[in-house]
Motif scaffolding. Structure first.
Motif, PDB file in Angstrom:
ATOM      1  N   ILE A   1      47.548  36.555  42.921  1.00  0.00           N
ATOM      2  CA  ILE A   1      46.523  37.401  43.539  1.00  0.00           C
ATOM      3  C   ILE A   1      45.519  37.876  42.496  1.00  0.00           C
ATOM      4  O   ILE A   1      44.306  37.858  42.715  1.00  0.00           O
ATOM      5  CB  ILE A   1      47.178  38.600  44.245  1.00  0.00           C
ATOM      6  N   SER A   2      46.005  38.317  41.349  1.00  0.00           N
ATOM      7  CA  SER A   2      45.110  38.825  40.307  1.00  0.00           C
ATOM      8  C   SER A   2      44.155  37.744  39.817  1.00  0.00           C
ATOM      9  O   SER A   2      43.003  38.028  39.466  1.00  0.00           O
ATOM     10  CB  SER A   2      45.928  39.375  39.137  1.00  0.00           C
ATOM     11  N   ALA A   3      44.610  36.489  39.794  1.00  0.00           N
ATOM     12  CA  ALA A   3      43.758  35.394  39.332  1.00  0.00           C
ATOM     13  C   ALA A   3      42.606  35.118  40.282  1.00  0.00           C
ATOM     14  O   ALA A   3      41.658  34.410  39.926  1.00  0.00           O
ATOM     15  CB  ALA A   3      44.594  34.132  39.148  1.00  0.00           C
ATOM     16  N   MET A   4      42.649  35.694  41.489  1.00  0.00           N
ATOM     17  CA  MET A   4      41.582  35.479  42.468  1.00  0.00           C
ATOM     18  C   MET A   4      40.335  36.302  42.151  1.00  0.00           C
ATOM     19  O   MET A   4      39.303  36.129  42.813  1.00  0.00           O
ATOM     20  CB  MET A   4      42.084  35.829  43.869  1.00  0.00           C
ATOM     21  N   ARG A   5      40.421  37.181  41.157  1.00  0.00           N
ATOM     22  CA  ARG A   5      39.282  38.072  40.880  1.00  0.00           C
ATOM     23  C   ARG A   5      38.000  37.296  40.590  1.00  0.00           C
ATOM     24  O   ARG A   5      36.901  37.748  40.944  1.00  0.00           O
ATOM     25  CB  ARG A   5      39.620  39.002  39.701  1.00  0.00           C
ATOM     26  N   ASN A   6      38.113  36.137  39.953  1.00  0.00           N
ATOM     27  CA  ASN A   6      36.931  35.356  39.606  1.00  0.00           C
ATOM     28  C   ASN A   6      36.296  34.664  40.805  1.00  0.00           C
ATOM     29  O   ASN A   6      35.206  34.103  40.699  1.00  0.00           O
ATOM     30  CB  ASN A   6      37.303  34.306  38.559  1.00  0.00           C
ATOM     31  N   TRP A   7      36.987  34.693  41.946  1.00  0.00           N
ATOM     32  CA  TRP A   7      36.503  34.009  43.146  1.00  0.00           C
ATOM     33  C   TRP A   7      36.039  34.972  44.224  1.00  0.00           C
ATOM     34  O   TRP A   7      35.513  34.527  45.254  1.00  0.00           O
ATOM     35  CB  TRP A   7      37.610  33.114  43.701  1.00  0.00           C
ATOM     36  N   LEU A   8      36.208  36.276  43.990  1.00  0.00           N
ATOM     37  CA  LEU A   8      35.902  37.227  45.052  1.00  0.00           C
ATOM     38  C   LEU A   8      34.406  37.331  45.332  1.00  0.00           C
ATOM     39  O   LEU A   8      33.996  37.509  46.483  1.00  0.00           O
ATOM     40  CB  LEU A   8      36.468  38.597  44.695  1.00  0.00           C
ATOM     41  N   ALA A   9      33.577  37.252  44.297  1.00  0.00           N
ATOM     42  CA  ALA A   9      32.124  37.321  44.515  1.00  0.00           C
ATOM     43  C   ALA A   9      31.665  36.122  45.349  1.00  0.00           C
ATOM     44  O   ALA A   9      30.858  36.266  46.281  1.00  0.00           O
ATOM     45  CB  ALA A   9      31.395  37.355  43.182  1.00  0.00           C
ATOM     46  N   THR A  10      32.192  34.944  45.030  1.00  0.00           N
ATOM     47  CA  THR A  10      31.866  33.753  45.824  1.00  0.00           C
ATOM     48  C   THR A  10      32.338  33.905  47.257  1.00  0.00           C
ATOM     49  O   THR A  10      31.618  33.571  48.215  1.00  0.00           O
ATOM     50  CB  THR A  10      32.513  32.515  45.187  1.00  0.00           C
ATOM     51  N   SER A  11      33.560  34.413  47.420  1.00  0.00           N
ATOM     52  CA  SER A  11      34.102  34.615  48.761  1.00  0.00           C
ATOM     53  C   SER A  11      33.258  35.600  49.556  1.00  0.00           C
ATOM     54  O   SER A  11      32.986  35.385  50.744  1.00  0.00           O
ATOM     55  CB  SER A  11      35.548  35.125  48.665  1.00  0.00           C
TER      56      SER A  11
END
Length: 444
Positions: A176-186
């Motif tokens: 879950i923490s590794a998703m931080r780099n994808w949240l802006a795109t999401s």
């Protein structure tokens, strides 16, 4: 109180400084205590405001109509917020911190409740994963149909392609923490498909000369469909894995989780409720189970909506499958090595491939997997969201909080149990009906 089941997932634990003292944290292969509440709040907003909203007009509003639909949207949303707010406060019990829901239930009620919670959670997450794969496949097929017309390949090919993409993301973004780099795109994708879909819905709604908002069916069908709609509303408001998400938060974890929930149930709910209401306004009782299938155009808008819905679902589906990955990774990987060590990457490759391989096969076999949204909303999410938190509160604080407090939580338990049984019966009825209509590997 039963002995702790914190060692069920892994055979080791460590001590750490908590919000108010020492506690025991179960061993895990994934990161904990690393994320801000803003990051988790954005994850919840984009995670729930995903491609699933493209089917909720049909699931939530069509069986209920305007007045009952609006009332149920509001009541279930408020109830889900309160239940999750309550559960967030149970992250620390008796000096122990619980990074998994099943560990909390096992600690308070014993081994049997640990396994019951494990079964309900994993059933919910697996069915949710299959639902995402189905919707992703439908989005890809809709894009293909814009270019190939009647020669579009079967839905099963697109389901397989969706599963392959989801597998790759889960492999390279393992936590879950590794998703931080994808949240802006999401978030950008979410805004894009929401705005584009709303624009076409408004155009279609204005051009419609007469929209039928009648609730169709026999009295018996209306009752069962309404119960299914209540379960679907619950699905778009909660996940049954709040402690797992909360484990990633920096301290103070309780207040930070409640801040993230406030963001989900304001900004997030406004978005996915808004799409559902707009879809029902535009098409009424004829609203499709996948709204882009009936959009009035233009062609580029349909392609844009389906493409952004598919791409955004890659991130969203990962949120709801990470707890399964965490359990497998903790069991199979070497916890003293990083997630990207050669040994752990090899184990993760096999584990992810097996999981998504099974999910893709079952989804292709039963392409009406969307019907299971109602089932896991009733069978699993009513206990996980409403019943279990009140049970824990009564167990650990019942004698101290007074008679009215106990009556309040017993009322939640009884009412939620009755609703859960009734909505489960309605969901099973729908699945049995569709199983008799559609054949295996149907091209829907």
């Amino acid at each position: 109180m039963a002995s702790s089941s914190l060692d069920t997932e892994a055979g080791q634990a460590h001590k750490a400084a908590g919000d108010g003292g020492g506690y025991t944290t179960a061993a895990t292969a994934h990161a904990v205590d690393t994320d801000s509440w803003q990051q988790v709040g954005l994850l919840l907003v984009t995670g729930f405001n995903c491609a699933y909203v493209l089917s909720f007009s049909n699931l939530m509003m069509v069986p209920l109509g305007w007045w009952w639909g609006a009332a149920c949207l509001l009541l279930v949303g408020v109830a889900a917020w309160y239940a999750n707010w309550l559960l967030a406060g149970l992250h620390l019990v008796d000096g122990h911190r619980f990074i998994r829901y099943r560990d909390l239930m096992g600690y308070v009620f014993g081994t049997n409740m640990y396994y019951i919670t494990w079964f309900l959670q994993f059933t919910t997450l697996l069915l949710g994963s299959m639902g995402f794969i189905l919707l992703g496949g439908r989005a890809l097929k809709a894009i293909s149909a814009e270019f190939t017309g009647d020669s579009t390949p079967r839905l099963q090919w697109f389901i397989a392609a969706t599963g392959a993409v989801y597998f790759a993301f889960a492999y390279f973004v393992p936590t879950i923490s590794a998703m931080r780099n994808w949240l802006a795109t999401s978030a950008a994708l979410t805004v894009t498909f929401d705005v584009a879909l709303l624009a076409v819905l408004v155009k279609d709604g204005r051009s419609s000369k007469q929209t039928d908002y009648t609730i169709h069916g026999t009295p018996e069908e209306k009752v069962f469909n309404a119960l299914g709609a209540v379960a679907a509303i619950l699905v778009c408001n909660t996940s049954g894995l709040l402690p797992e998400i909360q484990s990633t938060l920096r301290k103070p974890s309780v207040s930070n989780m409640r801040r993230a929930l406030a963001l989900q149930y304001t900004v997030g709910a406004a978005a996915y409720y808004g799409i559902s209401v707009a879809g029902y306004w535009a098409y009424g009782a004829a609203a499709s189970e996948y709204l882009p299938n009936q959009l009035g155009g233009p062609r580029w808008a349909s392609i844009l909506i389906n493409a952004t819905a598919f791409l955004q679902s890659i991130v969203s589906q990962h949120l709801f499958t990470v707890p399964i990955h965490e359990a497998i990774d903790t069991r199979l990987q070497r916890l003293d090595e990083g997630m990207f060590s050669r040994h752990n990457m090899a184990r993760r490759l096999v584990a992810r491939a097996v999981l998504f391989g099974v999910n893709v096969f079952v989804t292709a076999l039963f392409p009406f997997m969307g019907d299971f949204v109602n089932l896991f909303g009733s069978f699993a999410l009513f206990p996980l969201t409403f019943i279990f938190p009140s049970m824990v509160v009564l167990k650990i604080r019942g004698e101290c909080d007074g008679r009215w407090h106990r009556l309040w939580h017993w009322g939640i338990i009884v009412a939620s149990s009755v609703l859960g049984i009734a909505t489960s019966a309605a969901a099973v009825r729908l699945i049995v009906h569709n199983a008799s209509v559609y054949r295996f590997f149907a091209d829907m």
